[in-house]
Design a protein around this motif. Sequence first.
Motif, PDB file in Angstrom:
ATOM      1  N   GLU A  64       3.850   3.199   9.346  1.00  0.00           N
ATOM      2  CA  GLU A  64       5.029   2.360   9.557  1.00  0.00           C
ATOM      3  C   GLU A  64       4.638   0.914   9.834  1.00  0.00           C
ATOM      4  O   GLU A  64       5.327  -0.020   9.421  1.00  0.00           O
ATOM      5  CB  GLU A  64       5.859   2.923  10.711  1.00  0.00           C
ATOM      6  CG  GLU A  64       6.550   4.241  10.352  1.00  0.00           C
ATOM      7  CD  GLU A  64       7.275   4.867  11.522  1.00  0.00           C
ATOM      8  OE1 GLU A  64       7.218   4.287  12.632  1.00  0.00           O
ATOM      9  OE2 GLU A  64       7.894   5.937  11.344  1.00  0.00           O
ATOM     10  N   ARG A  65       3.517   0.715  10.532  1.00  0.00           N
ATOM     11  CA  ARG A  65       3.044  -0.645  10.780  1.00  0.00           C
ATOM     12  C   ARG A  65       2.589  -1.322   9.491  1.00  0.00           C
ATOM     13  O   ARG A  65       2.862  -2.505   9.262  1.00  0.00           O
ATOM     14  CB  ARG A  65       1.882  -0.608  11.772  1.00  0.00           C
ATOM     15  CG  ARG A  65       1.210  -1.966  12.004  1.00  0.00           C
ATOM     16  CD  ARG A  65       0.125  -1.864  13.056  1.00  0.00           C
ATOM     17  NE  ARG A  65      -0.835  -0.821  12.744  1.00  0.00           N
ATOM     18  CZ  ARG A  65      -1.841  -0.984  11.878  1.00  0.00           C
ATOM     19  NH1 ARG A  65      -1.990  -2.132  11.233  1.00  0.00           N
ATOM     20  NH2 ARG A  65      -2.680  -0.002  11.640  1.00  0.00           N
ATOM     21  N   VAL A  66       1.937  -0.560   8.606  1.00  0.00           N
ATOM     22  CA  VAL A  66       1.395  -1.138   7.372  1.00  0.00           C
ATOM     23  C   VAL A  66       2.477  -1.305   6.317  1.00  0.00           C
ATOM     24  O   VAL A  66       2.588  -2.359   5.673  1.00  0.00           O
ATOM     25  CB  VAL A  66       0.240  -0.262   6.833  1.00  0.00           C
ATOM     26  CG1 VAL A  66      -0.217  -0.768   5.462  1.00  0.00           C
ATOM     27  CG2 VAL A  66      -0.928  -0.259   7.809  1.00  0.00           C
ATOM     28  N   HIS A  67       3.301  -0.263   6.130  1.00  0.00           N
ATOM     29  CA  HIS A  67       4.257  -0.259   5.018  1.00  0.00           C
ATOM     30  C   HIS A  67       5.711  -0.488   5.437  1.00  0.00           C
ATOM     31  O   HIS A  67       6.546  -0.799   4.583  1.00  0.00           O
ATOM     32  CB  HIS A  67       4.172   1.073   4.264  1.00  0.00           C
ATOM     33  CG  HIS A  67       2.866   1.314   3.585  1.00  0.00           C
ATOM     34  ND1 HIS A  67       2.387   0.507   2.582  1.00  0.00           N
ATOM     35  CD2 HIS A  67       1.929   2.274   3.767  1.00  0.00           C
ATOM     36  CE1 HIS A  67       1.217   0.954   2.167  1.00  0.00           C
ATOM     37  NE2 HIS A  67       0.909   2.024   2.875  1.00  0.00           N
ATOM     38  N   GLY A  78      -3.520  -1.720  -1.513  1.00  0.00           N
ATOM     39  CA  GLY A  78      -2.356  -1.207  -0.810  1.00  0.00           C
ATOM     40  C   GLY A  78      -1.085  -1.348  -1.628  1.00  0.00           C
ATOM     41  O   GLY A  78      -0.256  -0.435  -1.684  1.00  0.00           O
ATOM     42  N   GLU A  79      -0.930  -2.506  -2.273  1.00  0.00           N
ATOM     43  CA  GLU A  79       0.257  -2.723  -3.107  1.00  0.00           C
ATOM     44  C   GLU A  79       0.282  -1.750  -4.281  1.00  0.00           C
ATOM     45  O   GLU A  79       1.328  -1.182  -4.623  1.00  0.00           O
ATOM     46  CB  GLU A  79       0.265  -4.169  -3.607  1.00  0.00           C
ATOM     47  CG  GLU A  79       0.456  -5.190  -2.499  1.00  0.00           C
ATOM     48  CD  GLU A  79       0.177  -6.615  -2.945  1.00  0.00           C
ATOM     49  OE1 GLU A  79       0.574  -7.545  -2.231  1.00  0.00           O
ATOM     50  OE2 GLU A  79      -0.464  -6.799  -4.005  1.00  0.00           O
ATOM     51  N   PRO A 119      -4.764   2.199   1.639  1.00  0.00           N
ATOM     52  CA  PRO A 119      -3.972   3.384   1.229  1.00  0.00           C
ATOM     53  C   PRO A 119      -4.797   4.652   1.072  1.00  0.00           C
ATOM     54  O   PRO A 119      -4.321   5.745   1.407  1.00  0.00           O
ATOM     55  CB  PRO A 119      -3.369   2.940  -0.111  1.00  0.00           C
ATOM     56  CG  PRO A 119      -3.300   1.458  -0.013  1.00  0.00           C
ATOM     57  CD  PRO A 119      -4.503   1.043   0.769  1.00  0.00           C
ATOM     58  N   ASP A 120      -6.031   4.535   0.545  1.00  0.00           N
ATOM     59  CA  ASP A 120      -6.869   5.729   0.416  1.00  0.00           C
ATOM     60  C   ASP A 120      -7.189   6.313   1.782  1.00  0.00           C
ATOM     61  O   ASP A 120      -7.204   7.542   1.964  1.00  0.00           O
ATOM     62  CB  ASP A 120      -8.167   5.385  -0.315  1.00  0.00           C
ATOM     63  CG  ASP A 120      -7.976   5.303  -1.816  1.00  0.00           C
ATOM     64  OD1 ASP A 120      -6.836   5.505  -2.275  1.00  0.00           O
ATOM     65  OD2 ASP A 120      -8.953   5.033  -2.532  1.00  0.00           O
ATOM     66  N   VAL A 151      -6.453   3.815 -10.853  1.00  0.00           N
ATOM     67  CA  VAL A 151      -5.887   2.693 -10.098  1.00  0.00           C
ATOM     68  C   VAL A 151      -6.925   2.106  -9.158  1.00  0.00           C
ATOM     69  O   VAL A 151      -7.123   0.885  -9.095  1.00  0.00           O
ATOM     70  CB  VAL A 151      -4.638   3.147  -9.322  1.00  0.00           C
ATOM     71  CG1 VAL A 151      -4.145   2.044  -8.400  1.00  0.00           C
ATOM     72  CG2 VAL A 151      -3.534   3.552 -10.290  1.00  0.00           C
ATOM     73  N   THR A 152      -7.610   2.973  -8.432  1.00  0.00           N
ATOM     74  CA  THR A 152      -8.613   2.486  -7.479  1.00  0.00           C
ATOM     75  C   THR A 152      -9.738   1.743  -8.189  1.00  0.00           C
ATOM     76  O   THR A 152     -10.153   0.660  -7.769  1.00  0.00           O
ATOM     77  CB  THR A 152      -9.185   3.662  -6.675  1.00  0.00           C
ATOM     78  OG1 THR A 152      -8.127   4.292  -5.948  1.00  0.00           O
ATOM     79  CG2 THR A 152     -10.242   3.187  -5.692  1.00  0.00           C
TER      80      THR A 152
END
Length: 672
Positions: free
Chosen positions: A640-643, A86-87, A606-607, A68-69
């Motif tokens: 929580e801020r990002v997702h 991120g998605e 995300p990583d 994926v990366t």
Amino acid sequence: MAETNRRKGRPWGQIRPENPAAGRLAAFLRAQVDGSGKTLAVLEKEISYSSTQISSLLGGRIPPQRFVTSLIQATAPAPLRERRQGEAEALLYEAKHPPRAMAPRASAATAGPGVPDLAAVQAQQIETYDRLTRALEQQAELRQTADNAARLIWILLGMIHKLNDRVGALGRERDRAVGQEVLEAAQSKLERARSQQAKAENELGRAEEKKQQAEALAARLQEQIKALTDELEFLRGRGGAAPADDLPGLAPFTGPAGPADPEGNDIDTALARVTAVNDTDSDTVHRIATELGEPVPVVVPDNRPTGTDAPNKTARELRAEAEAAMDSGDFRAAARLYALLTTASAGFLGPKDPGTLVSRYQYAYCTAEAGAPATARDLVAALIPDETDVLGADHADTLTSRHQLAYWTGEAGDPATARDLYETLVGDYERVLGPDDHDTLTGRHQLAHWTGEAGDPATARELMKDLARDQARVLGADHADTLTSRHQLAHWTGEADDPATARDLLAGLVADETRVLGSDHPDTLLSRYRLAGFTGKAGGLEAARELFRTLIRDETRVLGPDHPDTLISRKQHARYTGKAGYPATTRDLFGDLVADETRILGPDHPDTLASRAQHARYTGKAGDAAAARDLYRALAADVERVHGPGHPRALAVRRQLTAWTERAGGPGTEAD
């Protein structure tokens, strides 16, 4: 034989996901590939996965993190790369952690607190059913739109061919005209025909664009329908059926007044109907995209390949331009040119003329390379009976087309049928060409591959084992095809739940690839990565740790310390260090990795967030529960801020924060 060793091409067939989230991930990643304009042949060189592996992983299987990366790095534009990563990471997480099925519902009499009552369940049923019904209606509209566009494409190709003849005839009529009035009438007709040419070409482009947009949206809807159907079956035990819509009715069109030109009037009438259908289909695509909250799929328009006078070009000129487009890698332009050439050749010479047969094959091939294997499959399926009739069943071209039919069938998402087609073809190869012919060996490779993709890795392993032995005898142990088959043998051995044997096979392959290709070759590095992985899966945690350590050293030297492959290998090294029982060392490895990922990928990637979670985890395992608590607290706020607070990752981090807070004896303070 042309293209018998081809294992490339974009596999946009039906997605068959392991779960709904895996389907959404596959559709998302396919969209990134489409948006990049890169073929699978290009991508396999950039991300160190073969085209068949890419095709399989984008067919609904849950891909590894590394894939994926690497894919996002290779396909997403730099300004959007972090967002797309991120998605993709969020979708991958959901695919790997599907929601558990609810426990059987208690009766109303025995239901305790928190158990939904019957009215709530019925309300949820109604809401889910309404959403499913609307999704099915939207999908039916989109499929009808795609069918409309496909019919328009063929109509317009024929119309362009006829306009080619008409422009030529009108030009000759004008040149022979005697008298000013006759000359002006002939010139008017010629100008009108040329205008019709341009409009037909424009409408052809619109139809092609609408077809691709409708198919892309329909594919996204299919995943939504699957999820809603699963939900409704759980709630009610049954689903629904999709309605079918007819083509929109069109009002009769009256052509404009002008010189007596009934044929031109007929063409204008036909073009008006084409434009009306295109307009209706365009409205449908945009309306449903708006309802879904999705952007209209971007279709990169073809560069006009032949100029405004494309229909006036000779067959030789069209063929030369088509071949030039193929050589340059512009397969969409090549497919359009071969479509024009095929239409013209079939009209003048007949569909079974040898020259027409060649054009039909090239049209199918370029269509597949342009990313439409299902369409290519259908084109070559129609070609094979005519080749058999004209050339014979054992002719090289007939066998080549059968090979491509089997391959494109698999690439379109039907591995079981591809396997069956290759099984029959291999028997004919052996009878006609002999067991040691290169085409026979290539067919056997594809047979083994699609057998595995069809869900039988054990048989695929045995087929690949026999093939690798015969290739070593016929081609040599160091031949590229032999090495490829050995790699696939190890792969299917591991897929057949034998990681220890896969490890041993890869160890031997790495030694030979190092000798033949060099230690720094991408194939060698990829085999070393998989050797380390299978070593760990076979229980050799210390050995896997050491293999990843030396791989990181070489990847840093060859690819650079900031390359995605290097970072992924560092994460695996840290992971196996932890599994081997070194929590403090693992804590430090993840701490260093977090610093580098923050610098390279950004703090919200995300990583980076995943590595921070592992850093916090192993900080606690190394004996510092209070530090782990504080790391998780900071991480929870960022996730929580990002997702969002309801995201699975946010909930998982919150659970860990609660656990480590208890182990630390309390929440502590921010100053702590």
